[in-house]
Design a protein around this motif. Sequence first.
Motif, PDB file in Angstrom:
ATOM      1  N   LEU A 171       0.662  -1.193   0.033  1.00  0.00           N
ATOM      2  CA  LEU A 171      -0.139   0.024  -0.037  1.00  0.00           C
ATOM      3  C   LEU A 171       0.603   1.357  -0.143  1.00  0.00           C
ATOM      4  CD1 LEU A 171      -2.737  -1.132   2.545  1.00  0.00           C
ATOM      5  CD2 LEU A 171      -2.778  -1.487   0.030  1.00  0.00           C
ATOM      6  N   ARG A 172       2.017   1.368   0.754  1.00  0.00           N
ATOM      7  CA  ARG A 172       2.753   2.578   0.895  1.00  0.00           C
ATOM      8  C   ARG A 172       4.218   2.111   1.517  1.00  0.00           C
ATOM      9  NH1 ARG A 172       3.998   7.504  -0.015  1.00  0.00           N
ATOM     10  NH2 ARG A 172       3.227   9.127   1.403  1.00  0.00           N
ATOM     11  N   VAL A 173       5.100   2.727   0.994  1.00  0.00           N
ATOM     12  CA  VAL A 173       6.322   2.489   1.384  1.00  0.00           C
ATOM     13  C   VAL A 173       7.097   4.092   1.626  1.00  0.00           C
ATOM     14  CG1 VAL A 173       8.779   1.784   1.092  1.00  0.00           C
ATOM     15  CG2 VAL A 173       6.874   0.527   0.550  1.00  0.00           C
ATOM     16  N   LYS A 174       7.549   4.540   2.638  1.00  0.00           N
ATOM     17  CA  LYS A 174       8.223   5.902   2.734  1.00  0.00           C
ATOM     18  C   LYS A 174       9.141   5.665   3.762  1.00  0.00           C
ATOM     19  CE  LYS A 174       4.475   7.187   6.077  1.00  0.00           C
ATOM     20  NZ  LYS A 174       3.696   8.573   6.240  1.00  0.00           N
ATOM     21  N   GLY A 175      10.113   6.762   3.353  1.00  0.00           N
ATOM     22  CA  GLY A 175      11.330   6.735   4.313  1.00  0.00           C
ATOM     23  C   GLY A 175      12.533   7.744   3.993  1.00  0.00           C
ATOM     24  N   VAL A 215      14.764  10.751   0.301  1.00  0.00           N
ATOM     25  CA  VAL A 215      13.284  10.534   0.590  1.00  0.00           C
ATOM     26  C   VAL A 215      12.925   9.653  -0.566  1.00  0.00           C
ATOM     27  CG1 VAL A 215      11.075  11.368   0.850  1.00  0.00           C
ATOM     28  CG2 VAL A 215      12.987  12.650   1.737  1.00  0.00           C
ATOM     29  N   VAL A 216      12.523   8.234  -0.231  1.00  0.00           N
ATOM     30  CA  VAL A 216      11.855   7.440  -1.072  1.00  0.00           C
ATOM     31  C   VAL A 216      10.557   7.369  -0.803  1.00  0.00           C
ATOM     32  CG1 VAL A 216      13.906   6.233  -1.337  1.00  0.00           C
ATOM     33  CG2 VAL A 216      12.486   5.410   0.555  1.00  0.00           C
ATOM     34  N   GLN A 217       9.736   7.434  -1.764  1.00  0.00           N
ATOM     35  CA  GLN A 217       8.239   6.967  -1.337  1.00  0.00           C
ATOM     36  C   GLN A 217       7.436   6.278  -2.625  1.00  0.00           C
ATOM     37  OE1 GLN A 217       5.767  10.318  -0.319  1.00  0.00           O
ATOM     38  NE2 GLN A 217       7.365  11.846  -0.867  1.00  0.00           N
ATOM     39  N   HIS A 273       7.844   6.724  -6.914  1.00  0.00           N
ATOM     40  CA  HIS A 273       8.200   8.303  -6.955  1.00  0.00           C
ATOM     41  C   HIS A 273       9.648   8.237  -7.021  1.00  0.00           C
ATOM     42  CE1 HIS A 273       4.116   9.812  -6.735  1.00  0.00           C
ATOM     43  NE2 HIS A 273       3.895   8.949  -5.629  1.00  0.00           N
ATOM     44  N   PRO A 274      10.221   9.439  -7.839  1.00  0.00           N
ATOM     45  CA  PRO A 274      11.707   9.280  -7.844  1.00  0.00           C
ATOM     46  C   PRO A 274      12.200   9.921  -6.696  1.00  0.00           C
ATOM     47  CG  PRO A 274      10.657  10.667  -9.838  1.00  0.00           C
ATOM     48  CD  PRO A 274       9.550  10.130  -8.783  1.00  0.00           C
ATOM     49  N   PRO A 275      13.346   9.239  -6.068  1.00  0.00           N
ATOM     50  CA  PRO A 275      13.850   9.787  -4.884  1.00  0.00           C
ATOM     51  C   PRO A 275      14.554  11.336  -4.918  1.00  0.00           C
ATOM     52  CG  PRO A 275      15.050   7.930  -6.011  1.00  0.00           C
ATOM     53  CD  PRO A 275      13.995   8.284  -6.975  1.00  0.00           C
TER      54      PRO A 275
END
Length: 76
Positions: free
Chosen positions: A7-11, A23-25, A32-34
């Motif tokens: 569903l979602r990855v962010k960090g 930032v990664v999403q 999305h591009p880092p």
Amino acid sequence: MRGPDLLRVKGFLNVAGCKGPVVVQVVQHLAHPPVELAAWPDKDHASRVVFITRNIPEQQVRALLDSVRTLAQNSS
């Protein structure tokens, strides 16, 4: 392969040579591009990533990250 359940990855990633975190999403199949930030938000420069999943056990995510870490260490 597991896009509908990822569903979602962010960090924030601490990447060698970068002043701030990268930032990664990811949302399902869309990564999305880092983006490199100019500075860290606090003194903790550890990489941290959050996974929000459906029907993907935590152990599978940890095993994937361990595999990626091993590949990165072996390629350096």
